[in-house]
Design a protein around this motif. Structure first.
Motif, mmCIF file in Angstrom:
data_model
loop_
_atom_site.group_PDB
_atom_site.id
_atom_site.type_symbol
_atom_site.label_atom_id
_atom_site.label_comp_id
_atom_site.label_asym_id
_atom_site.label_seq_id
_atom_site.Cartn_x
_atom_site.Cartn_y
_atom_site.Cartn_z
ATOM 1 N N THR A 287 0.832 -1.201 0.000
ATOM 2 C CA THR A 287 0.000 0.000 0.000
ATOM 3 C C THR A 287 0.869 1.254 0.000
ATOM 4 O O THR A 287 0.547 2.238 -0.684
ATOM 5 C CB THR A 287 -0.921 -0.014 1.231
ATOM 6 N N GLU A 300 -9.090 6.518 -6.723
ATOM 7 C CA GLU A 300 -8.932 5.064 -6.743
ATOM 8 C C GLU A 300 -9.896 4.412 -7.715
ATOM 9 O O GLU A 300 -9.591 3.451 -8.362
ATOM 10 C CB GLU A 300 -9.136 4.496 -5.343
ATOM 11 N N CYS A 310 -5.763 2.760 -7.856
ATOM 12 C CA CYS A 310 -6.306 1.677 -7.028
ATOM 13 C C CYS A 310 -5.172 0.910 -6.360
ATOM 14 O O CYS A 310 -4.166 0.569 -6.985
ATOM 15 C CB CYS A 310 -7.134 0.733 -7.889
ATOM 16 N N VAL A 312 -6.116 -1.469 -3.487
ATOM 17 C CA VAL A 312 -6.706 -2.635 -2.818
ATOM 18 C C VAL A 312 -6.773 -3.787 -3.815
ATOM 19 O O VAL A 312 -7.309 -3.651 -4.918
ATOM 20 C CB VAL A 312 -8.101 -2.305 -2.256
ATOM 21 N N ASP A 315 -10.149 -4.948 -5.358
ATOM 22 C CA ASP A 315 -10.793 -4.092 -6.352
ATOM 23 C C ASP A 315 -10.402 -4.488 -7.766
ATOM 24 O O ASP A 315 -11.187 -4.327 -8.703
ATOM 25 C CB ASP A 315 -10.425 -2.625 -6.102
ATOM 26 N N SER A 490 -6.592 -8.027 1.115
ATOM 27 C CA SER A 490 -7.399 -6.819 0.915
ATOM 28 C C SER A 490 -7.943 -6.298 2.238
ATOM 29 O O SER A 490 -8.056 -5.072 2.429
ATOM 30 C CB SER A 490 -8.546 -7.113 -0.056
ATOM 31 N N GLN A 493 -5.202 -4.362 3.804
ATOM 32 C CA GLN A 493 -5.038 -3.082 3.121
ATOM 33 C C GLN A 493 -6.130 -2.090 3.517
ATOM 34 O O GLN A 493 -5.847 -0.913 3.779
ATOM 35 C CB GLN A 493 -5.064 -3.303 1.606
ATOM 36 N N ARG A 494 -7.353 -2.549 3.557
ATOM 37 C CA ARG A 494 -8.458 -1.640 3.904
ATOM 38 C C ARG A 494 -8.318 -1.152 5.339
ATOM 39 O O ARG A 494 -8.660 0.000 5.648
ATOM 40 C CB ARG A 494 -9.792 -2.355 3.700
ATOM 41 N N SER A 495 -7.845 -2.008 6.241
ATOM 42 C CA SER A 495 -7.629 -1.573 7.623
ATOM 43 C C SER A 495 -6.575 -0.475 7.677
ATOM 44 O O SER A 495 -6.740 0.534 8.380
ATOM 45 C CB SER A 495 -7.198 -2.765 8.472
ATOM 46 N N LEU A 497 -5.710 1.575 5.179
ATOM 47 C CA LEU A 497 -6.247 2.780 4.554
ATOM 48 C C LEU A 497 -7.243 3.484 5.460
ATOM 49 O O LEU A 497 -7.326 4.719 5.465
ATOM 50 C CB LEU A 497 -6.904 2.416 3.218
ATOM 51 N N GLU A 498 -7.996 2.716 6.244
ATOM 52 C CA GLU A 498 -8.944 3.336 7.179
ATOM 53 C C GLU A 498 -8.187 4.081 8.273
ATOM 54 O O GLU A 498 -8.575 5.209 8.646
ATOM 55 C CB GLU A 498 -9.842 2.260 7.782
#
Length: 564
Positions: A287, A300, A310, A312, A315, A490, A493-495, A497-498
């Protein structure tokens, strides 16, 4: 004790309290015996002080009822004498004889099941069943359930023989019970079993083709996505570098590539100082490489599709998460093969039926059953020109012979077998089934093309990543490994990015507060400067309007004040 002496009387006993005699108000006496009311009357000692007895001791009055109507409505019927009962039975005998008793030639349980099928699935009167099947009535052949119900109503060899013997004996078919008439009507339809099997294939084949098509399409999309995914390629390069670093100095070090089935093992490798897994660490690194912290990630996605920004993995590899990839390609190929076998059977049935089944079939006032035929016995034509149910003619000679029998006997039924009414029933089977078969063949060809494309794409993607069918024997296992890794990676990654998003929001709020403070200080300084300027301007105006003597005195006062 001895009796009392003569002339003496026994001791008197105390008397019970005397209850005044209560008499209800009289009602008229009926002239007939009436139906009684079974109720519980209140005892006389408990009536005092109740609604039923007034203070003066009188009972309630009788309202003005229509006693004559009550007697007419509730009079008991006089019992019948033996002669009257016999006369009544004799009078009812002709009425009972007017309704003939229905004859049933089939097993009771079988008849019950046929009645349930006709009442619940088909709902067509027996007299209309033949015409409904020939004309492709939606009630009869409109869906898979109704066709399956009709197939259960085809008579067996024994049932067909019993029905044929009954009709050829000259007895009216109208005396048969409804389940028997249903079987009789089904037997009178030319090639009834072959027809219904074609109808069943017509409904089942599209489902099988659609299911197979969805599997092959999912494979094509998934293979294309993993070959084109920028994020997935970055992940593989990062995993390879990290693995070689961790395996430095061992036999597993300096690897050029690795099997994709090893990707889930990243989650099992834990750090020594915390509970962080290697997968989470590499998710952070990937990331960071694809989207540094100074990028806000607003680009993204564009129009719902992954854009150049993008990061993630899911995605870009959404196709890998398709549930249809859980179905083995081998099973999809079996569904396609089953549909192809059904189409071949439909083609053979049409080829056999077309020379022998006219589009206009003459219907008779009643349809005699056909001789039951099976694989071991030849097919016969019935006197009314219909072909019996069972196996199709096995040779062209048999087909030609049956056609000649039909042409010679059609419209000439008579005697005990009923007279022909001359009405024609339209048989739409040939035209409709030819059209449906052509559509199914086009659909079959499209699915076969998808099957070939999916097989080639899967083999190419295996070769592209250095895999073989030996290292990955099952396609479902291959896709299961990838989907599991994509979901876990993923999520990490989302954690991240959050967390980054929350950090940026906190930083933005801090900068906003600092900016607001600076703006407040600037406003305060501006107001102070404006006030100082106003006082200086007022002093200048005073000095401009004063006389020289006044200015001299002011200056002297200021000098003295300063000297003191």
């Amino acid at each position: 004790p001895p009796p009392p002496p003569f002339g003496a009387s026994p001791a008197a006993k105390p008397f019970a309290p005397v209850v005044p005699a209560l008499k209800p108000k009289p009602v008229p006496a009926p002239t007939k015996k009436l139906k009684p009311i079974f109720w519980d009357a209140i005892p006389l000692p408990k009536l005092k002080g109740t609604f039923w007895v007034a203070e003066n001791g009188d009972c309630v009055d009788v309202p003005p009822l229509d006693f004559a109507s009550l007697e007419q409505l509730f009079a008991q019927a006089a019992p019948k004498t033996a002669a009257a009962a016999k006369a009544s039975a004799s009078a009812g005998a002709p009425a009972a004889a007017a309704k003939p008793k229905q004859v049933s030639l089939i097993d009771g349980k079988r008849g019950h099941n046929v009645s349930i099928l006709m009442g619940g699935k088909i709902k067509i009167p027996p007299a209309e069943l033949r015409a409904a099947v020939l004309s492709l009535d939606p009630r009869a052949v409109g869906n898979e359930e109704s066709v399956a119900a009709l197939m259960q109503c085809i008579p067996s060899a024994d049932e067909a023989a019993a029905l044929e013997a009954y009709v050829r004996s000259g007895k009216p078919a109208s005396d048969l019970a409804d389940p028997d008439r249903v079987l009789l009507e089904m037997q009178s339809i030319p090639y009834v079993e072959a027809r219904l099997r074609c109808y069943a294939h017509k409904f089942a084949a599209p489902h099988k083709l659609n299911s197979a098509s969805q599997v092959f399409e999912a494979v094509c999309k998934a293979t294309e996505s993993i070959r084109k995914s920028r994020v997935f390629k970055t992940v593989l390069r990062t995993v390879l570098a990290a693995g070689n670093y961790l395996n430095h100095g061992t036999r597993n070090g300096n690897a050029i590539g690795f099997r994709l089935r090893n990707l889930p093992k990243l989650a099992d490798t834990r750090s020594t100082t915390s509970n962080t897994s290697l997968l989470q660490v590499l998710a952070v690194e990937v990331t960071r490489m694809l989207q540094p912290e100074d990028m806000d990630g607003e680009e993204e996605k564009k129009d719902g599709n992954p854009g150049p920004g993008c990061v993630v993995l899911a995605d870009e590899l959404a196709a890998v998460l398709d549930p249809m990839l859980k179905v083995p390609s081998e099973e999809a190929s079996k569904m396609l093969a089953s549909a192809e076998a059904a189409l071949v059977e439909m083609q053979e049935a049409l080829a056999a039926l077309l020379p022998n089944t006219p589009t206009k079939i003459i219907s008779s006032s009643y349809k005699p059953p056909q001789t039951p035929t099976h694989a071991a016995s030849p097919t016969k034509a019935t006197p009314n020109g219909d072909v019996s149910s069972g196996s199709l003619p096995s040779t062209p000679a048999q087909q030609q012979q049956q056609q000649q029998q039909q042409n010679s006997s059609r419209g000439s039924s008579g005697g005990q077998e009923g007279s022909c009414s001359g009405e024609e029933e339209e048989d739409r089977f040939q035209v409709a089934m030819r059209r449906d078969l052509a559509e199914l063949e086009d659909m079959r060809n499209e699915v076969k093309a998808q099957q070939a494309a999916a097989k080639a794409a899967y083999e190419e993607v295996l070769a592209y990543f250095g895999e073989t069918t030996n290292s990955t024997p099952s396609d479902t296992e291959f896709w299961s490994v990838l989907s599991s890794f994509v979901e876990r990676f993923s999520a990490a990654q989302r954690s991240l990015l959050e967390e980054r998003k929350l950090k940026n929001e906190r930083e933005a709020r801090r900068k906003q507060r600092e900016h607001a403070g600076m703006m407040a200080l600037q406003a305060q300084a501006s107001r102070k400067a404006q006030a100082e300027g106003g006082r200086q301007e007022a002093m200048d105006r005073l000095l401009d309007g004063a006389s020289p003597s006044t200015l001299h005195m002011a200056a002297a006062a200021g000098f003295s004040a300063s000297s003191q």
